[in-house]
Each structure stands twice: as structure tokens, then as C-alpha cells.
Design a protein around this motif. Structure first.
Motif, PDB file in Angstrom:
ATOM      1  N   THR A   1      42.772  36.549  47.886  1.00  0.00           N
ATOM      2  CA  THR A   1      43.199  37.793  47.252  1.00  0.00           C
ATOM      3  C   THR A   1      42.259  38.906  47.697  1.00  0.00           C
ATOM      4  OG1 THR A   1      44.065  36.673  45.276  1.00  0.00           O
ATOM      5  CG2 THR A   1      43.542  39.019  45.070  1.00  0.00           C
TER       6      THR A   1
ATOM      7  N   LEU B   1      34.854  39.933  37.723  1.00  0.00           N
ATOM      8  CA  LEU B   1      35.469  38.714  38.241  1.00  0.00           C
ATOM      9  C   LEU B   1      34.660  37.502  37.790  1.00  0.00           C
ATOM     10  CD1 LEU B   1      36.203  39.821  41.935  1.00  0.00           C
ATOM     11  CD2 LEU B   1      37.863  39.628  40.075  1.00  0.00           C
TER      12      LEU B   1
ATOM     13  N   VAL C   1      45.422  31.354  49.037  1.00  0.00           N
ATOM     14  CA  VAL C   1      44.145  31.208  48.318  1.00  0.00           C
ATOM     15  C   VAL C   1      43.205  32.374  48.609  1.00  0.00           C
ATOM     16  CG1 VAL C   1      44.260  28.700  48.125  1.00  0.00           C
ATOM     17  CG2 VAL C   1      43.257  29.733  50.173  1.00  0.00           C
TER      18      VAL C   1
ATOM     19  N   CYS D   1      33.754  33.668  38.503  1.00  0.00           N
ATOM     20  CA  CYS D   1      33.809  32.817  39.693  1.00  0.00           C
ATOM     21  C   CYS D   1      32.751  31.730  39.619  1.00  0.00           C
ATOM     22  CB  CYS D   1      33.601  33.651  40.941  1.00  0.00           C
ATOM     23  SG  CYS D   1      32.017  34.520  40.966  1.00  0.00           S
ATOM     24  N   ASN D   2      32.895  30.778  40.548  1.00  0.00           N
ATOM     25  CA  ASN D   2      31.911  29.705  40.666  1.00  0.00           C
ATOM     26  C   ASN D   2      30.770  30.061  41.611  1.00  0.00           C
ATOM     27  OD1 ASN D   2      34.870  28.198  40.584  1.00  0.00           O
ATOM     28  ND2 ASN D   2      33.394  27.342  39.144  1.00  0.00           N
TER      29      ASN D   2
ATOM     30  N   GLU E   1      37.562  25.691  43.406  1.00  0.00           N
ATOM     31  CA  GLU E   1      36.556  26.702  43.074  1.00  0.00           C
ATOM     32  C   GLU E   1      37.094  28.115  43.287  1.00  0.00           C
ATOM     33  OE1 GLU E   1      32.272  24.499  43.847  1.00  0.00           O
ATOM     34  OE2 GLU E   1      33.128  25.738  45.452  1.00  0.00           O
ATOM     35  N   ILE E   2      36.489  29.052  42.565  1.00  0.00           N
ATOM     36  CA  ILE E   2      36.762  30.474  42.751  1.00  0.00           C
ATOM     37  C   ILE E   2      35.518  31.108  43.358  1.00  0.00           C
ATOM     38  CG2 ILE E   2      37.316  32.666  41.628  1.00  0.00           C
ATOM     39  CD1 ILE E   2      38.765  31.098  39.473  1.00  0.00           C
TER      40      ILE E   2
ATOM     41  N   GLY F   1      42.290  26.695  44.542  1.00  0.00           N
ATOM     42  CA  GLY F   1      41.198  27.612  44.264  1.00  0.00           C
ATOM     43  C   GLY F   1      41.546  29.012  44.743  1.00  0.00           C
ATOM     44  N   MET F   2      40.523  29.856  44.882  1.00  0.00           N
ATOM     45  CA  MET F   2      40.768  31.240  45.284  1.00  0.00           C
ATOM     46  C   MET F   2      39.503  31.839  45.884  1.00  0.00           C
ATOM     47  SD  MET F   2      42.869  33.733  45.569  1.00  0.00           S
ATOM     48  CE  MET F   2      44.226  32.990  44.638  1.00  0.00           C
ATOM     49  N   VAL F   3      39.699  32.640  46.927  1.00  0.00           N
ATOM     50  CA  VAL F   3      38.630  33.459  47.483  1.00  0.00           C
ATOM     51  C   VAL F   3      39.024  34.917  47.284  1.00  0.00           C
ATOM     52  CG1 VAL F   3      37.296  34.109  49.522  1.00  0.00           C
ATOM     53  CG2 VAL F   3      38.037  31.737  49.238  1.00  0.00           C
ATOM     54  N   PHE F   4      38.227  35.651  46.483  1.00  0.00           N
ATOM     55  CA  PHE F   4      38.432  37.084  46.323  1.00  0.00           C
ATOM     56  C   PHE F   4      37.663  37.802  47.430  1.00  0.00           C
ATOM     57  CE2 PHE F   4      39.268  35.596  41.973  1.00  0.00           C
ATOM     58  CZ  PHE F   4      40.469  36.252  41.714  1.00  0.00           C
TER      59      PHE F   4
END
Length: 441
Positions: A390, A405, A388, A407-408, A337-338, A361-364
Motif C-alpha cells: 500500500t 500506522l 501486499v 506495524c511489526n 507481518e505489517i 501481510g502488508m508493506v506500507f
């Protein structure tokens, strides 16, 4: 390696221990074998005074000297109590250097028992400062203690806290703080500390401390309660208005009680709660598992032991409230998930969500504060979740137009008053920045 000691005071309004006419700091250089001492000075008298001061240093209680200096640094230098507690990290590794520069001498190095006392005294003095200052001003001939020498006032606060809140042997508290005042300042300062602390000890023993009475109009009662429970007047008035006086008093008592802490095992480092429990057992730190979250363990005491063991520094676990963990459980991060964390810094929830992504996934992490984001990035590397995460420095109100952005999920934990962590002010692992904002003391 030769030891170099510079004598000089970091704060004004304190007499120089060597020579008022000397324009250069005095250096003491001691050889590796300790057999040769050379002193650079323009006065033989200054050299004699230096040697005398050195001899007295060994008689000064190290935990009281360090406590007084830490309180000075927090009040006047903007230092944070939790950072000062970590030996070998940041300013903590230069503890005695700060003592030397501020007091003009060093004491022996702190052992573990000394350090625990320093943490307790500094945190407790911060939390109870309004109350302690009332006692000091009530006993002192000069009721306006704001004009008192900063170091002298800190020594009096330390001694008052030890007598009133720690129930230490009064004779030892008085003797040790008097000696500190005499060596760090002058004999007259020691006499003043002696008079105030001795009288306070008698009043405490006779249960006749000079405390304000809760009477008069609402404003007068709020001022009295603010002194008795060491909270800001505005906060007492607000809580009394919305909760009633009885409930407001209960809340202040709870704020001043010993808080519990939670440790979160870092799943990203392959460190489970069972591993954390094993470590805590080995360190003999009392604990119990969280009733709500699988990665969390509750502790009441022993956080200093955990810190010194390096569990936090190695990224194996972190100090995190279960309330923050429950927020993350609602987000329920899943691998792949983002997620956008809108007000991320200092990053506790960001790190927890990143650990649950299992490298996918990624956490902004969005925040307006560059410095706090830098700390978040450094911590992410330590926790091995930087792959993961940014970070984005931006004002959230302008972000949608400037950098959309996809995202989920989105977590928006907007900044609030911060009163939820008031009970932890001055405790190890928590900074005291909120203390200055609230003017609690």
C-alpha cells in the motif's frame, strides 16, 4: 503502411537540411510497395536535396548517430540512459524517430551489436566527459568548447571516447564521425571533426595525450585529478582531505572500472534463483551466485541481453544491489507481518520485502514523491506483489500525527548522498540523474 518522415531539427544552432526559407516541415510519403514517392514542398531544389540526404543516410554509422542523439537528449532533455536502452518500452521504441527529428535523416535500424555499442559509448562518454572535453579543448583552436554547436560537440565526444577508451581502429572512427558531421551539419563541421580526431589519434598512438600535471597547491592538484579521473573537483578535494591523495585516486579508479551487477530472482512469481541461472545459461550470460543471499546472482556483463530477453519486463527478476538485499535480510520479513518502509521509492527493498511475505501481510510504502510512488505501484503489479503493498504519499516527518500506522517492523533507509552508486553511472539499468546533480563532467 505508408512511412511518414518529418524533417526538422529538435535543437537550435543546427542548420536546416532542406531550406532555410521554408516555414513548413517537409514530408516524405512512401507507399507500401515502395514504388511511389510523393513529396510535398514548394521547391524542386528542396526535393533534390532531400533525395540526396536520403541516399547518404545509409552510409552513416547508425550506432554513432544514435549515440550522438542520445547524448543530446540526456544533456538537454533530461532523458535517462537506462530507459533509452530498453527497446519497445517508453522512448526506446521511437529511437529512429528521435534521430530523424534531431538530425534530419534516419539511418538503418540498430541491430543487437549496434545497440551494445550505443550503450557502451553513451555510458562511457557520460562517465569520462570531463576528461574527453579537456582533450577536445586542448586540440581545438577554440579552447572554449562550451560555445560549440551541441551536436558537433557530441560527435567529437563520441569519436574521442572511441579512440581513447575503446581502442577502435582510428581510421574507421575518424571516417565515420566525419561523415556523420558532414551529413548532419555541413562539410565544414566534418572538416573540423577530421582535424581534431586525426590529431587525437596520433597523440594516442604516440602516448603523448595533452594531460594536466598534478602540481601546485591543493586546489590546482584537485583540478588536475578531477580532469584525469573525470570526477567533480569538490569531490576530489573532499576525498583527498579525508582519505589522502593516494586513496582518493584508488577510489576514483574503482569508480571508473567496470562495475558488477546483481539480479534478484522474484520469489513472488515462483521464479527461483535456479530458474534464473537456467535462463542466464540459455542466454549465455556469465554469472555466479551471491555469496550472501539465496535469491541473488552476480553478473559482470550481459545485462543488456537480460533486458532484451524480457526477464525484467516480465517481473521475473530485478536489478538490485546485494547491499540493499542485506538490509532486507536484517528486517527479515515474515508472512503475516505489517512493515512500514519509510522512504520507499523507487521501491527495490519494498518489492523484495513484499515478495518474502508470500501474499500474507502488508508493506506500507511511504514516500513524498508522487511520481516515484506511481512507478513503484506499476512495478508491484508486474512483480505480482501489489496485493501486499500500500503506497502512502506523505512527508515522514508529518506522518505520525496525520496518519498513525500500527506495524511489526519499520525500515528507515533515509536518503543519502547517493555516492554509493557513483560507479554505476551511465551503465545499463541505472539512470544518470545523479550525474547531473554531481556535475561529474
Amino acid at each position: 503502411m505508408a512511412q511518414l518522415l518529418y524533417l526538422g531539427l529538435s535543437f537550435p544552432a543546427q542548420p536546416h537540411k532542406i531550406s532555410a526559407s521554408s516555414s513548413k516541415p517537409l514530408k516524405l510519403v512512401e507507399s507500401t510497395h515502395g514504388s511511389k514517392i510523393s513529396i510535398s514542398t514548394t521547391s524542386k531544389c528542396s526535393a533534390n536535396r532531400l533525395l540526396k540526404t536520403q541516399k547518404l543516410n545509409l552510409e552513416v554509422s547508425p550506432h554513432r548517430a544514435v549515440s550522438a542523439v542520445r547524448l543530446m537528449r540526456i544533456e538537454f532533455g533530461g532523458a535517462f540512459a537506462d530507459l533509452l536502452n530498453e527497446k519497445g518500452k517508453g522512448s526506446g521504441e521511437n529511437e529512429m524517430a528521435y534521430v530523424g527529428r534531431t538530425l534530419g535523416f534516419r539511418t538503418r535500424e540498430l541491430n543487437d551489436q549496434d545497440l551494445r555499442l550505443v550503450t557502451d559509448i553513451v555510458g562511457g562518454t557520460i562517465r569520462w566527459r570531463r576528461y574527453l572535453d579537456h582533450l577536445i579543448s586542448s586540440i581545438s583552436h577554440d579552447k572554449d568548447i562550451s560555445s560549440m554547436e551541441p551536436l558537433l560537440l557530441q560527435i567529437l565526444r563520441v569519436g574521442s571516447y572511441e579512440i581513447v577508451k575503446l581502442d577502435m581502429p582510428h581510421y574507421a572512427v575518424v571516417d565515420e564521425n566525419v561523415r556523420l558531421a558532414k551529413v548532419a551539419l555541413r562539410p565544414g563541421a566534418g572538416n573540423m571533426v577530421n582535424g581534431i580526431l586525426r590529431k587525437l589519434a596520433v597523440l594516442k598512438k604516440n602516448e603523448s595525450l595533452p594531460l594536466p600535471k598534478v602540481e601546485g597547491d591543493d586546489r590546482a592538484q584537485a583540478r588536475a585529478l578531477a580532469t584525469l579521473y573525470s570526477h567533480p573537483v569538490w569531490m576530489v578535494r573532499r576525498w583527498t582531505k579525508y582519505l589522502g591523495q593516494e586513496e582518493a585516486i584508488k577510489l576514483m579508479i574503482w569508480n571508473n572500472s567496470e562495475p558488477s551487477f546483481s539480479l534478484r530472482a522474484n520469489h513472488a512469481r515462483g521464479f527461483s534463483r535456479d530458474d534464473l541461472v537456467t535462463q542466464l545459461n540459455a542466454l549465455m550470460v556469465p554469472h555466479k551466485p551471491s555469496l550472501h543471499l539465496d535469491e541473488f546472482v552476480r553478473i559482470k556483463t550481459g545485462l543488456q541481453v537480460v533486458m532484451h530477453a524480457g526477464l525484467l519486463r516480465k517481473g521475473l527478476c530485478s536489478v538490485q544491489d546485494e547491499s540493499a538485499g542485506l538490509v532486507v535480510s536484517i528486517v527479515d520479513p515474515q508472512p503475516g507481518e505489517i512493515i512500514v518502509d519509510c522512504c520507499a521509492a523507487p521501491g527495490g527493498k519494498t518489492l523484495y520485502m513484499a515478495s518474502l511475505l508470500c501474499g500474507q501481510g502488508m508493506v506500507f510504502a511511504v514516500d513524498i514523491n508522487r511520481g516515484r510512488l506511481r512507478i513503484l505501484k506499476e512495478t508491484a503489479k508486474m512483480h505480482q506483489v501489489d496485493g501486499v503493498i500500500t503506497t502512502i504519499r506523505a512527508d515522514l516527518r508529518q506522518l505520525p500525527d496525520g496518519k498513525p500506522l500500527k506495524c511489526n517492523k519499520v525500515l528507515l533507509d533515509a536518503p543519502c548522498s547517493g555516492l554509493g552508486v557513483l560507479s554505476k553511472i551511465g551503465k545499463p539499468g541505472w539512470s544518470v540523474s545523479l550525474q547531473h546533480v554531481l556535475h561529474r563532467s
